[in-house]
Scaffold this active site. Sequence first.
Site, mmCIF file in Angstrom:
data_model
loop_
_atom_site.group_PDB
_atom_site.id
_atom_site.type_symbol
_atom_site.label_atom_id
_atom_site.label_comp_id
_atom_site.label_asym_id
_atom_site.label_seq_id
_atom_site.Cartn_x
_atom_site.Cartn_y
_atom_site.Cartn_z
ATOM 1 C CB SER A 152 -31.999 26.751 -35.618
ATOM 2 O OG SER A 152 -32.131 25.654 -34.721
ATOM 3 C CE1 TYR A 164 -36.520 28.959 -34.435
ATOM 4 C CE2 TYR A 164 -35.716 26.696 -34.494
ATOM 5 C CZ TYR A 164 -35.518 28.030 -34.211
ATOM 6 O OH TYR A 164 -34.308 28.442 -33.698
ATOM 7 C CE LYS A 168 -34.326 30.341 -36.807
ATOM 8 N NZ LYS A 168 -33.914 31.766 -36.854
#
Length: 302
Positions: A152, A164, A168
Amino acid sequence: MAEFLRGKVVAVTGAGRGIGRAVALACAAEGAKVVVNDYGVGIDGSAPTSEVADEVVKEIEAAGGEAVAVADDIATMAGGERVVRTAVEAFGRLDGVVCVAGILRERMLFNMSEEEWDPVIATHLKGTFTVFRAASALMRKQGGGSLIGFTSGNHQGSVSQPNYSAAKGGIISLVRSAALGLAKYGVTANAVAPVARTRMSANVPMELKEIGAPEDVAALVVYLLSDAAHEITGQVYTVAGSKIAVWAQPRELRAMYAEPGSWTPERIADFLPGTVGVDPMPMLAQLEAMAKAAAAKDRPNA
Protein backbone atom coordinates in the site's frame (compact mmCIF):
# COMPACT_ATOMS: atom_id res chain seq x y z
CA MET A 1 -9.60 -12.41 -24.50
CA ALA A 2 -5.86 -12.66 -25.11
CA GLU A 3 -5.69 -15.55 -22.60
CA PHE A 4 -2.46 -14.25 -21.09
CA LEU A 5 -2.50 -17.08 -18.56
CA ARG A 6 -3.54 -20.08 -20.67
CA GLY A 7 -2.23 -23.29 -19.11
CA LYS A 8 -1.19 -21.64 -15.85
CA VAL A 9 -2.33 -22.36 -12.30
CA VAL A 10 -2.70 -19.38 -9.97
CA ALA A 11 -3.58 -19.18 -6.28
CA VAL A 12 -5.12 -15.97 -4.90
CA THR A 13 -5.54 -15.24 -1.18
CA GLY A 14 -8.28 -12.91 0.01
CA ALA A 15 -10.09 -13.86 -3.19
CA GLY A 16 -13.63 -13.87 -1.83
CA ARG A 17 -14.23 -10.14 -2.09
CA GLY A 18 -12.94 -6.90 -3.56
CA ILE A 19 -9.58 -6.87 -5.30
CA GLY A 20 -8.85 -10.52 -4.56
CA ARG A 21 -12.10 -11.59 -6.16
CA ALA A 22 -11.44 -9.40 -9.20
CA VAL A 23 -7.97 -10.93 -9.53
CA ALA A 24 -9.30 -14.49 -9.30
CA LEU A 25 -11.99 -13.82 -11.92
CA ALA A 26 -9.55 -12.06 -14.24
CA CYS A 27 -7.02 -14.89 -13.99
CA ALA A 28 -9.72 -17.42 -14.84
CA ALA A 29 -10.95 -15.29 -17.75
CA GLU A 30 -7.39 -15.21 -19.09
CA GLY A 31 -7.13 -19.00 -19.11
CA ALA A 32 -5.73 -19.85 -15.66
CA LYS A 33 -6.96 -22.52 -13.29
CA VAL A 34 -7.48 -20.80 -9.96
CA VAL A 35 -7.20 -21.69 -6.28
CA VAL A 36 -9.54 -19.30 -4.46
CA ASN A 37 -8.43 -18.76 -0.88
CA ASP A 38 -10.44 -16.71 1.59
CA TYR A 39 -10.92 -17.20 5.31
CA GLY A 40 -14.06 -15.12 4.89
CA VAL A 41 -13.53 -12.75 7.79
CA GLY A 42 -14.77 -9.21 8.38
CA ILE A 43 -12.54 -6.18 7.92
CA ASP A 44 -11.30 -6.62 11.51
CA GLY A 45 -10.55 -10.32 11.02
CA SER A 46 -13.62 -11.66 12.83
CA ALA A 47 -16.38 -14.16 11.96
CA PRO A 48 -14.73 -16.47 9.42
CA THR A 49 -16.89 -18.26 6.84
CA SER A 50 -16.04 -20.31 3.75
CA GLU A 51 -19.04 -19.12 1.73
CA VAL A 52 -17.28 -16.22 -0.02
CA ALA A 53 -14.57 -18.47 -1.49
CA ASP A 54 -17.16 -21.01 -2.63
CA GLU A 55 -19.19 -18.31 -4.37
CA VAL A 56 -16.22 -17.11 -6.41
CA VAL A 57 -15.50 -20.70 -7.49
CA LYS A 58 -19.12 -20.96 -8.67
CA GLU A 59 -18.72 -17.72 -10.67
CA ILE A 60 -15.59 -19.02 -12.37
CA GLU A 61 -17.17 -22.38 -13.16
CA ALA A 62 -20.32 -20.73 -14.49
CA ALA A 63 -18.12 -18.83 -16.95
CA GLY A 64 -16.50 -22.06 -18.12
CA GLY A 65 -13.35 -21.92 -15.98
CA GLU A 66 -11.81 -24.22 -13.40
CA ALA A 67 -11.32 -23.34 -9.75
CA VAL A 68 -11.20 -24.80 -6.25
CA ALA A 69 -11.81 -23.12 -2.90
CA VAL A 70 -9.57 -23.17 0.18
CA ALA A 71 -11.11 -21.53 3.24
CA ASP A 72 -7.94 -21.48 5.33
CA ASP A 73 -6.17 -18.96 7.55
CA ILE A 74 -2.94 -18.13 5.71
CA ALA A 75 -1.59 -16.47 8.86
CA THR A 76 -0.61 -20.02 9.85
CA MET A 77 2.11 -22.10 8.20
CA ALA A 78 -0.37 -24.92 7.70
CA GLY A 79 -2.80 -22.58 5.95
CA GLY A 80 -0.18 -21.24 3.54
CA GLU A 81 1.05 -24.73 2.76
CA ARG A 82 -2.50 -25.96 2.17
CA VAL A 83 -3.09 -23.30 -0.49
CA VAL A 84 -0.06 -24.53 -2.42
CA ARG A 85 -0.80 -28.21 -1.84
CA THR A 86 -4.38 -27.75 -3.05
CA ALA A 87 -3.11 -26.30 -6.33
CA VAL A 88 -0.83 -29.27 -6.91
CA GLU A 89 -3.46 -31.84 -5.92
CA ALA A 90 -6.17 -30.25 -8.05
CA PHE A 91 -4.18 -29.07 -11.07
CA GLY A 92 -0.74 -30.65 -10.91
CA ARG A 93 1.37 -27.49 -10.53
CA LEU A 94 1.40 -23.86 -9.40
CA ASP A 95 2.67 -21.01 -11.58
CA GLY A 96 1.69 -17.93 -9.59
CA VAL A 97 0.51 -16.79 -6.18
CA VAL A 98 -1.15 -13.47 -5.41
CA CYS A 99 -1.40 -12.52 -1.72
CA VAL A 100 -4.22 -10.03 -1.29
CA ALA A 101 -5.66 -11.12 2.08
CA GLY A 102 -5.68 -8.43 4.74
CA ILE A 103 -7.52 -6.92 7.70
CA LEU A 104 -7.56 -3.59 9.54
CA ARG A 105 -7.50 -2.68 13.22
CA GLU A 106 -7.02 1.05 13.40
CA ARG A 107 -5.57 2.84 16.39
CA MET A 108 -2.99 5.53 17.12
CA LEU A 109 0.41 4.11 18.05
CA PHE A 110 0.23 5.31 21.66
CA ASN A 111 -3.14 3.59 22.13
CA MET A 112 -2.53 0.39 20.13
CA SER A 113 -2.75 -2.90 21.98
CA GLU A 114 -0.92 -6.13 21.26
CA GLU A 115 -4.27 -7.62 20.26
CA GLU A 116 -4.60 -4.91 17.60
CA TRP A 117 -1.01 -5.22 16.40
CA ASP A 118 -0.49 -8.99 16.12
CA PRO A 119 -3.44 -10.04 13.91
CA VAL A 120 -2.73 -7.33 11.31
CA ILE A 121 0.96 -8.28 11.06
CA ALA A 122 -0.01 -11.95 10.99
CA THR A 123 -2.58 -11.64 8.20
CA HIS A 124 -0.71 -9.26 5.91
CA LEU A 125 2.99 -9.98 6.44
CA LYS A 126 3.09 -13.51 7.81
CA GLY A 127 0.22 -14.46 5.50
CA THR A 128 2.33 -13.39 2.54
CA PHE A 129 5.35 -15.24 3.93
CA THR A 130 3.52 -18.54 4.50
CA VAL A 131 2.26 -18.66 0.93
CA PHE A 132 5.53 -17.37 -0.57
CA ARG A 133 7.48 -19.91 1.50
CA ALA A 134 5.49 -22.91 0.29
CA ALA A 135 5.16 -21.65 -3.29
CA SER A 136 8.82 -20.70 -3.70
CA ALA A 137 9.98 -24.19 -2.71
CA LEU A 138 7.74 -25.67 -5.40
CA MET A 139 8.58 -23.06 -8.04
CA ARG A 140 12.30 -23.54 -7.47
CA LYS A 141 11.88 -27.20 -8.43
CA GLN A 142 9.62 -26.32 -11.36
CA GLY A 143 12.15 -23.81 -12.67
CA GLY A 144 9.82 -20.83 -12.70
CA GLY A 145 6.85 -18.99 -11.27
CA SER A 146 5.57 -15.64 -10.06
CA LEU A 147 5.07 -14.30 -6.54
CA ILE A 148 2.95 -11.19 -6.09
CA GLY A 149 2.49 -9.45 -2.75
CA PHE A 150 0.06 -6.65 -2.02
CA THR A 151 1.37 -3.55 -0.32
CA SER A 152 0.00 0.00 0.00
CA GLY A 153 1.07 3.59 -0.40
CA ASN A 154 0.71 3.62 3.39
CA HIS A 155 4.03 1.79 3.65
CA GLN A 156 5.35 5.38 3.81
CA GLY A 157 3.68 5.69 7.18
CA SER A 158 0.19 6.06 8.61
CA VAL A 159 -1.20 8.13 11.46
CA SER A 160 -3.82 5.64 12.63
CA GLN A 161 -2.59 2.39 11.07
CA PRO A 162 0.99 1.81 12.25
CA ASN A 163 0.34 -1.95 12.30
CA TYR A 164 -0.94 -1.98 8.72
CA SER A 165 1.83 0.36 7.55
CA ALA A 166 4.54 -1.79 9.16
CA ALA A 167 3.11 -4.92 7.58
CA LYS A 168 2.94 -3.33 4.13
CA GLY A 169 6.52 -2.08 4.41
CA GLY A 170 7.58 -5.56 5.44
CA ILE A 171 5.88 -7.05 2.39
CA ILE A 172 7.97 -4.82 0.11
CA SER A 173 11.17 -6.00 1.77
CA LEU A 174 9.99 -9.61 1.58
CA VAL A 175 9.22 -9.23 -2.13
CA ARG A 176 12.64 -7.73 -2.84
CA SER A 177 14.32 -10.50 -0.84
CA ALA A 178 12.38 -13.10 -2.82
CA ALA A 179 13.35 -11.43 -6.09
CA LEU A 180 17.03 -11.56 -5.13
CA GLY A 181 16.98 -15.11 -3.80
CA LEU A 182 14.89 -16.71 -6.52
CA ALA A 183 16.09 -14.98 -9.69
CA LYS A 184 18.47 -17.79 -10.62
CA TYR A 185 15.57 -20.24 -10.46
CA GLY A 186 13.43 -18.28 -12.91
CA VAL A 187 11.02 -17.07 -10.22
CA THR A 188 9.92 -13.43 -10.16
CA ALA A 189 8.57 -11.47 -7.19
CA ASN A 190 6.77 -8.12 -7.35
CA ALA A 191 4.41 -6.02 -5.23
CA VAL A 192 1.27 -4.11 -6.13
CA ALA A 193 0.05 -1.06 -4.20
CA PRO A 194 -3.58 -0.64 -5.25
CA VAL A 195 -5.84 2.36 -4.90
CA ALA A 196 -9.32 1.01 -5.57
CA ARG A 197 -12.87 1.19 -4.24
CA THR A 198 -13.21 -1.65 -1.74
CA ARG A 199 -14.73 -2.18 1.70
CA MET A 200 -11.36 -1.17 3.19
CA SER A 201 -10.93 2.03 1.16
CA ALA A 202 -14.48 3.08 2.03
CA ASN A 203 -13.18 4.07 5.48
CA VAL A 204 -10.43 6.40 4.22
CA PRO A 205 -11.13 9.84 5.79
CA MET A 206 -10.34 11.86 2.67
CA GLU A 207 -11.23 12.26 -0.98
CA LEU A 208 -8.80 10.28 -3.13
CA LYS A 209 -8.06 12.10 -6.38
CA GLU A 210 -6.75 8.96 -8.06
CA ILE A 211 -8.76 5.81 -7.44
CA GLY A 212 -10.08 3.06 -9.63
CA ALA A 213 -11.94 -0.24 -9.54
CA PRO A 214 -10.66 -3.65 -8.44
CA GLU A 215 -10.71 -4.70 -12.10
CA ASP A 216 -8.00 -2.11 -12.88
CA VAL A 217 -5.75 -3.76 -10.32
CA ALA A 218 -6.58 -7.23 -11.63
CA ALA A 219 -5.41 -6.30 -15.13
CA LEU A 220 -1.95 -5.38 -13.84
CA VAL A 221 -1.74 -8.56 -11.78
CA VAL A 222 -2.61 -10.71 -14.78
CA TYR A 223 0.14 -9.05 -16.76
CA LEU A 224 2.72 -9.58 -13.99
CA LEU A 225 1.75 -13.26 -13.77
CA SER A 226 2.13 -13.75 -17.51
CA ASP A 227 5.14 -14.81 -19.56
CA ALA A 228 5.19 -11.29 -21.02
CA ALA A 229 6.50 -10.04 -17.64
CA HIS A 230 9.11 -12.74 -17.06
CA GLU A 231 11.96 -10.20 -16.82
CA ILE A 232 10.19 -7.92 -14.30
CA THR A 233 11.14 -8.63 -10.68
CA GLY A 234 11.72 -6.81 -7.40
CA GLN A 235 9.35 -3.97 -8.37
CA VAL A 236 6.56 -2.12 -6.58
CA TYR A 237 3.76 -0.79 -8.77
CA THR A 238 0.90 1.50 -7.84
CA VAL A 239 -2.27 1.15 -9.88
CA ALA A 240 -4.97 3.78 -9.33
CA GLY A 241 -7.59 3.81 -12.03
CA SER A 242 -5.95 5.05 -15.21
CA LYS A 243 -2.53 5.47 -13.53
CA ILE A 244 0.23 2.90 -13.16
CA ALA A 245 3.41 4.05 -11.42
CA VAL A 246 6.62 2.37 -10.28
CA TRP A 247 8.22 3.14 -6.91
CA ALA A 248 11.91 3.94 -6.59
CA GLN A 249 14.34 1.36 -5.26
CA PRO A 250 15.82 2.26 -1.85
CA ARG A 251 19.14 4.03 -2.20
CA GLU A 252 21.38 6.44 -0.32
CA LEU A 253 20.88 10.09 -1.26
CA ARG A 254 23.90 11.84 0.29
CA ALA A 255 26.80 10.89 2.52
CA MET A 256 29.59 12.44 4.53
CA TYR A 257 32.80 10.82 5.73
CA ALA A 258 35.23 11.17 8.59
CA GLU A 259 38.40 9.39 9.60
CA PRO A 260 37.59 6.02 11.26
CA GLY A 261 36.46 6.54 14.80
CA SER A 262 36.60 10.32 14.60
CA TRP A 263 32.89 11.13 14.71
CA THR A 264 31.63 12.91 17.78
CA PRO A 265 28.18 14.35 18.41
CA GLU A 266 29.67 17.83 18.08
CA ARG A 267 31.23 17.14 14.68
CA ILE A 268 28.02 15.52 13.46
CA ALA A 269 26.10 18.61 14.59
CA ASP A 270 28.49 20.77 12.56
CA PHE A 271 28.25 18.74 9.33
CA LEU A 272 25.10 16.61 9.15
CA PRO A 273 22.41 19.32 8.74
CA GLY A 274 24.13 21.04 5.82
CA THR A 275 25.91 18.08 4.20
CA VAL A 276 23.71 15.00 4.54
CA GLY A 277 20.53 16.85 5.50
CA VAL A 278 17.14 15.16 5.35
CA ASP A 279 14.89 13.66 2.73
CA PRO A 280 11.56 15.53 3.04
CA MET A 281 8.60 13.42 4.11
CA PRO A 282 5.66 14.16 1.77
CA MET A 283 3.15 12.69 4.19
CA LEU A 284 3.92 15.41 6.75
CA ALA A 285 2.93 18.11 4.28
CA GLN A 286 -0.20 16.15 3.46
CA LEU A 287 -1.09 15.98 7.14
CA GLU A 288 -0.84 19.76 7.40
CA ALA A 289 -3.17 20.17 4.43
CA MET A 290 -5.62 17.69 5.95
CA ALA A 291 -5.57 19.56 9.28
CA LYS A 292 -6.37 22.85 7.53
CA ALA A 293 -9.21 21.24 5.59
CA ALA A 294 -10.62 19.68 8.75
CA ALA A 295 -10.44 23.05 10.54
CA ALA A 296 -12.43 24.55 7.67
CA LYS A 297 -14.94 21.67 8.03
CA ASP A 298 -14.04 20.46 4.55
CA ARG A 299 -13.24 16.90 3.41
CA PRO A 300 -9.51 16.84 2.63
CA ASN A 301 -8.10 15.64 -0.69
CA ALA A 302 -5.20 13.24 -1.16
